[in-house]
Scaffold this motif. Structure first.
Motif, mmCIF file in Angstrom:
data_model
loop_
_atom_site.group_PDB
_atom_site.id
_atom_site.type_symbol
_atom_site.label_atom_id
_atom_site.label_comp_id
_atom_site.label_asym_id
_atom_site.label_seq_id
_atom_site.Cartn_x
_atom_site.Cartn_y
_atom_site.Cartn_z
ATOM 1 N N VAL A 20 0.843 -1.203 0.000
ATOM 2 C CA VAL A 20 0.000 0.000 0.000
ATOM 3 C C VAL A 20 0.875 1.250 0.000
ATOM 4 O O VAL A 20 0.602 2.212 -0.728
ATOM 5 N N VAL A 21 1.949 1.247 0.779
ATOM 6 C CA VAL A 21 2.866 2.390 0.812
ATOM 7 C C VAL A 21 3.480 2.617 -0.561
ATOM 8 O O VAL A 21 3.534 3.746 -1.057
ATOM 9 N N ILE A 22 3.945 1.552 -1.193
ATOM 10 C CA ILE A 22 4.562 1.670 -2.517
ATOM 11 C C ILE A 22 3.571 2.221 -3.522
ATOM 12 O O ILE A 22 3.881 3.147 -4.281
ATOM 13 N N THR A 23 2.371 1.677 -3.539
ATOM 14 C CA THR A 23 1.365 2.118 -4.503
ATOM 15 C C THR A 23 0.957 3.566 -4.261
ATOM 16 O O THR A 23 0.866 4.359 -5.211
ATOM 17 N N ALA A 24 0.713 3.932 -3.013
ATOM 18 C CA ALA A 24 0.320 5.309 -2.705
ATOM 19 C C ALA A 24 1.437 6.281 -3.068
ATOM 20 O O ALA A 24 1.179 7.368 -3.581
ATOM 21 N N ALA A 25 2.679 5.893 -2.825
ATOM 22 C CA ALA A 25 3.806 6.759 -3.161
ATOM 23 C C ALA A 25 3.945 6.910 -4.665
ATOM 24 O O ALA A 25 4.272 7.999 -5.160
ATOM 25 N N MET A 26 3.699 5.846 -5.409
ATOM 26 C CA MET A 26 3.791 5.936 -6.862
ATOM 27 C C MET A 26 2.707 6.840 -7.430
ATOM 28 O O MET A 26 2.923 7.519 -8.427
ATOM 29 N N VAL A 27 1.560 6.873 -6.777
ATOM 30 C CA VAL A 27 0.461 7.723 -7.247
ATOM 31 C C VAL A 27 0.620 9.163 -6.764
ATOM 32 O O VAL A 27 0.401 10.108 -7.513
ATOM 33 N N ARG A 28 1.048 9.362 -5.527
ATOM 34 C CA ARG A 28 1.080 10.691 -4.915
ATOM 35 C C ARG A 28 2.422 11.411 -5.002
ATOM 36 O O ARG A 28 2.480 12.612 -4.806
ATOM 37 N N GLY A 29 3.529 10.688 -5.226
ATOM 38 C CA GLY A 29 4.828 11.346 -5.337
ATOM 39 C C GLY A 29 5.725 11.070 -4.144
ATOM 40 O O GLY A 29 5.329 10.446 -3.158
ATOM 41 N N ALA A 30 6.959 11.575 -4.239
ATOM 42 C CA ALA A 30 7.992 11.257 -3.251
ATOM 43 C C ALA A 30 7.711 11.855 -1.875
ATOM 44 O O ALA A 30 7.846 11.171 -0.860
ATOM 45 N N GLY A 31 7.338 13.119 -1.816
ATOM 46 C CA GLY A 31 7.094 13.770 -0.526
ATOM 47 C C GLY A 31 5.951 13.137 0.230
ATOM 48 O O GLY A 31 6.076 12.798 1.416
ATOM 49 N N ARG A 32 4.840 12.977 -0.459
ATOM 50 C CA ARG A 32 3.697 12.337 0.191
ATOM 51 C C ARG A 32 3.968 10.861 0.451
ATOM 52 O O ARG A 32 3.494 10.306 1.433
ATOM 53 N N GLY A 33 4.736 10.227 -0.428
ATOM 54 C CA GLY A 33 5.089 8.827 -0.222
ATOM 55 C C GLY A 33 5.886 8.630 1.047
ATOM 56 O O GLY A 33 5.660 7.681 1.798
ATOM 57 N N ALA A 34 6.834 9.538 1.305
ATOM 58 C CA ALA A 34 7.622 9.454 2.532
ATOM 59 C C ALA A 34 6.734 9.672 3.758
ATOM 60 O O ALA A 34 6.865 8.968 4.764
ATOM 61 N N LEU A 35 5.821 10.627 3.669
ATOM 62 C CA LEU A 35 4.906 10.896 4.785
ATOM 63 C C LEU A 35 3.961 9.721 5.023
ATOM 64 O O LEU A 35 3.752 9.293 6.166
ATOM 65 N N ILE A 36 3.405 9.180 3.949
ATOM 66 C CA ILE A 36 2.527 8.009 4.061
ATOM 67 C C ILE A 36 3.297 6.839 4.643
ATOM 68 O O ILE A 36 2.807 6.116 5.517
#
Length: 170
Positions: free
Chosen positions: A34-50
């Motif tokens: 889920v983290v990988i997928t959300a980061a791929m959709v939302r970008g690096a900054g949001r991916g790190a936060l997620i």
């Protein structure tokens, strides 16, 4: 929607996946997917936060057998990596996901060894690490598809343009 996807993944991980009698005692990491997928959709900054938030939630959810913050660091790094790689090369989505699925358990093993976790032995890594990666890769298509749909991303379809003949000068 990311919170809902993470909550569902964490609930499935704790109640179903972790109790499955899989070989080697390994299990797929749904939260990592889920983290990988959300980061791929939302970008690096949001991916790190997620990644950080989901890792912290995983660190504090019983049964806790590792120091708090360990998975927050791992998921934060993987979320940033997935987001950054997908920003730089958006057409390589599958390769980015596979690279991050492989990198996640490797980073987790490295962090565990650095903090002196007794479970991070060479014998344990040789048996559990490859199985965890394989099981996570097997679960990836379903989880990635579900999370992308939850986040509202639709697959990109190529539009074929019919070739229009151009008349030359006569």
């Amino acid at each position: 929607m990311v919170v809902l996807a993470l909550a569902a993944a964490m609930l499935m991980q704790l109640t179903v996946v972790n109790v499955l009698p899989l070989p080697g005692g390994a299990a797929p990491d749904l939260v990592l997917l889920v983290v990988i997928t959300a980061a791929m959709v939302r970008g690096a900054g949001r991916g790190a936060l997620i990644g950080f938030c989901s890792g912290l939630a995983a660190d504090l959810t019983p049964p806790v057998i590792h120091p708090a913050g360990q998975y927050a660091l791992v998921y934060c790094l993987v979320g940033f990596m997935a987001g950054r790689l997908s920003e730089r090369s958006p057409r390589l989505g599958v390769a980015v996901a596979v690279a991050c699925v492989v990198a996640g358990p490797l980073i987790a093993a490295g962090v565990a060894a650095l903090i002196g976790d007794e479970r991070a032995t060479w014998a344990a890594l040789q048996t559990a690490l490859p199985l965890t990666i394989v099981f996570t890769l097997l679960a990836a298509p379903v989880v990635v598809w579900c999370v992308r749909r939850m986040l509202g991303e639709r697959p990109v379809r190529e539009v074929r343009v019919a070739a229009v003949p151009v008349r030359g000068r006569t």
